[in-house]
Design a protein around this motif. Structure first.
Motif, short mmCIF file in Angstrom:
data_model
loop_
_atom_site.label_atom_id
_atom_site.label_comp_id
_atom_site.label_asym_id
_atom_site.label_seq_id
_atom_site.Cartn_x
_atom_site.Cartn_y
_atom_site.Cartn_z
N GLY A 29 -41.30 58.75 33.76
CA GLY A 29 -41.25 57.82 34.87
C GLY A 29 -41.14 56.37 34.45
N GLN A 30 -41.28 56.09 33.16
CA GLN A 30 -41.17 54.71 32.70
C GLN A 30 -39.75 54.48 32.22
N PRO A 31 -39.16 53.32 32.58
CA PRO A 31 -37.77 53.08 32.17
C PRO A 31 -37.64 52.95 30.67
N LYS A 32 -36.50 53.42 30.17
CA LYS A 32 -36.18 53.27 28.76
C LYS A 32 -35.72 51.83 28.53
N PRO A 33 -35.92 51.33 27.33
CA PRO A 33 -35.40 49.98 27.07
C PRO A 33 -33.87 50.01 27.11
N PRO A 34 -33.25 48.91 27.50
CA PRO A 34 -31.78 48.90 27.59
C PRO A 34 -31.15 49.13 26.22
#
Length: 108
Positions: A29-34
């Motif tokens: 649920g946590q976004p991946k780094p770009p």
């Protein structure tokens, strides 16, 4: 939206009260780094009411082809790793040949 992020309806949900050992703060649920992506080549075609964009890209994980279909603002995308492009092309070529060889069924 960053190119490797997905809308929330497609993301994984964080489990309530369970730790799955995904490192410090890197749970579901946590976004991946770009990820930095470089565009190597891009082409657009219009077929009937659909627009297809073929974009060859590269990032630290490798090269890939992103194919995006846009129909009235609704977009769908597939990504083909460069390692599979020859096989992908072979199958598309087979489908083109089969379509040309088989007569179309006329609506009754």
């Amino acid at each position: 939206m960053i190119s490797n992020e997905r809308p929330p309806q497609f993301g994984r949900q964080q489990s309530q009260g369970h730790s799955h050992g995904h490192g410090q703060g890197q749970g579901y649920g946590q976004p991946k780094p770009p990820v930095q992506e470089d565009t190597l080549k891009s082409e657009k075609i219009q077929i009937e009411r659909k627009t297809f964009v073929f974009t060859l890209k590269e990032n630290p994980r490798g090269r890939f082809l992103r194919i995006t279909e846009d129909v009235g603002g609704r977009r769908d995308t597939i990504i083909v790793p460069s390692t599979g492009l020859e096989e992908f092309k072979r199958l598309v070529d087979e489908m083109v040949k089969a379509s040309a060889e088989m007569p179309e069924k006329k609506p009754e």
